[in-house]
Design a protein around this motif. Structure first.
Motif, PDB file in Angstrom:
ATOM      1  N   THR A  33       0.828  -1.203   0.000  1.00 46.73           N
ATOM      2  CA  THR A  33       0.000   0.000   0.000  1.00 46.73           C
ATOM      3  C   THR A  33       0.864   1.254   0.000  1.00 46.73           C
ATOM      4  OG1 THR A  33      -1.778  -1.158   1.147  1.00 46.73           O
ATOM      5  CG2 THR A  33      -1.798   1.233   1.249  1.00 46.73           C
ATOM      6  N   VAL A  52      -5.474  14.544  -2.622  1.00 44.83           N
ATOM      7  CA  VAL A  52      -6.127  13.366  -2.051  1.00 44.83           C
ATOM      8  C   VAL A  52      -5.093  12.276  -1.781  1.00 44.83           C
ATOM      9  CG1 VAL A  52      -7.899  11.608  -2.440  1.00 44.83           C
ATOM     10  CG2 VAL A  52      -8.265  13.933  -3.255  1.00 44.83           C
ATOM     11  N   LEU A  56      -4.308  10.818   1.919  1.00 38.70           N
ATOM     12  CA  LEU A  56      -4.492   9.400   2.234  1.00 38.70           C
ATOM     13  C   LEU A  56      -3.178   8.739   2.655  1.00 38.70           C
ATOM     14  CD1 LEU A  56      -7.010   8.260  -0.507  1.00 38.70           C
ATOM     15  CD2 LEU A  56      -7.420   8.501   1.946  1.00 38.70           C
ATOM     16  N   LEU A  80      -9.494   1.904   6.377  1.00 39.60           N
ATOM     17  CA  LEU A  80     -10.125   2.831   5.434  1.00 39.60           C
ATOM     18  C   LEU A  80      -9.116   3.559   4.545  1.00 39.60           C
ATOM     19  CD1 LEU A  80     -12.867   3.933   4.525  1.00 39.60           C
ATOM     20  CD2 LEU A  80     -12.558   5.771   6.168  1.00 39.60           C
ATOM     21  N   PRO A  81      -8.055   4.161   5.094  1.00 41.41           N
ATOM     22  CA  PRO A  81      -7.083   4.807   4.186  1.00 41.41           C
ATOM     23  C   PRO A  81      -6.400   3.815   3.248  1.00 41.41           C
ATOM     24  CG  PRO A  81      -6.647   5.440   6.462  1.00 41.41           C
ATOM     25  CD  PRO A  81      -7.707   4.401   6.490  1.00 41.41           C
ATOM     26  N   GLY A  83      -7.717   1.022   1.984  1.00 44.24           N
ATOM     27  CA  GLY A  83      -8.667   0.723   0.911  1.00 44.24           C
ATOM     28  C   GLY A  83      -8.847   1.888  -0.048  1.00 44.24           C
ATOM     29  N   MET A  84      -8.868   3.094   0.481  1.00 44.03           N
ATOM     30  CA  MET A  84      -9.047   4.271  -0.380  1.00 44.03           C
ATOM     31  C   MET A  84      -7.822   4.529  -1.249  1.00 44.03           C
ATOM     32  SD  MET A  84     -11.216   6.837   2.050  1.00 44.03           S
ATOM     33  CE  MET A  84     -11.438   8.060   0.778  1.00 44.03           C
ATOM     34  N   TRP A  86      -5.963   2.166  -2.554  1.00 41.74           N
ATOM     35  CA  TRP A  86      -6.083   1.218  -3.671  1.00 41.74           C
ATOM     36  C   TRP A  86      -7.173   1.649  -4.645  1.00 41.74           C
ATOM     37  CZ3 TRP A  86      -2.321  -1.693  -5.025  1.00 41.74           C
ATOM     38  CH2 TRP A  86      -1.404  -2.126  -4.074  1.00 41.74           C
ATOM     39  N   CYS A  87      -8.259   2.251  -4.152  1.00 40.09           N
ATOM     40  CA  CYS A  87      -9.293   2.781  -5.052  1.00 40.09           C
ATOM     41  C   CYS A  87      -8.745   3.936  -5.884  1.00 40.09           C
ATOM     42  CB  CYS A  87     -10.506   3.242  -4.252  1.00 40.09           C
ATOM     43  SG  CYS A  87     -11.433   1.902  -3.510  1.00 40.09           S
ATOM     44  N   LEU A  88      -7.982   4.801  -5.255  1.00 41.72           N
ATOM     45  CA  LEU A  88      -7.378   5.920  -5.971  1.00 41.72           C
ATOM     46  C   LEU A  88      -6.368   5.428  -7.004  1.00 41.72           C
ATOM     47  CD1 LEU A  88      -7.485   9.031  -5.955  1.00 41.72           C
ATOM     48  CD2 LEU A  88      -5.514   8.977  -4.441  1.00 41.72           C
TER      49      LEU A  88
END
Length: 131
Positions: A33, A52, A56, A80-81, A83-84, A86-88
């Motif tokens: 990550t 962003v 994160l 949460l950070p 996962g976010m 990886w979404c970003l």
């Protein structure tokens, strides 16, 4: 003697409860990550995703630092950070894929069309003369 208070470090708690494979798994997730997050920060400097990505990355670093003092493995503010990020990462990859597809389509539209068949290369050495 049994410790009544428990472990006040997430990494030691994972090591105690899941063993070395569990600790290695958590560390691999975190290292992957952070590698992804740092690459996002570096390669998105000129985009709207940059603040962003920086935020994160800081949130994930803060959660990992806080994990040294509290067992937060099952808390959402730890995951949460991650996962976010990886979404970003997926969002940025899709953005770059669309940009490169648009550049290729534009280049194909501008390039002149070839109507003639491509010429074949001459044979190396050519035909040999009889001896």
């Amino acid at each position: 003697p049994i410790l009544m208070g428990g472990v006040h470090n997430m990494y030691l708690k994972v090591l105690f409860e899941a063993g070395l494979p569990g600790l290695i798994g958590v560390l691999v997730i975190q290292l992957a990550t952070f590698r992804c997050a740092f690459r996002l920060v570096i390669h998105s400097r000129d985009t709207a995703l940059y603040p962003v990505a920086v935020g994160l990355t800081g949130a994930a670093a803060g959660a990992c630092f806080y994990a040294l003092f509290a067992p937060i493995l099952f808390q959402r503010y730890f995951w949460l950070p991650i996962g976010m990020i990886w979404c970003l990462w997926a969002l940025r990859r899709e953005e770059l894929r669309r940009q490169s597809a648009a550049v290729v389509a534009e280049a194909q539209a501008v390039a002149p069309r070839r109507t003639a068949a491509p010429r074949s290369a001459p044979a190396i050495g050519g035909p040999t003369a009889p001896g």
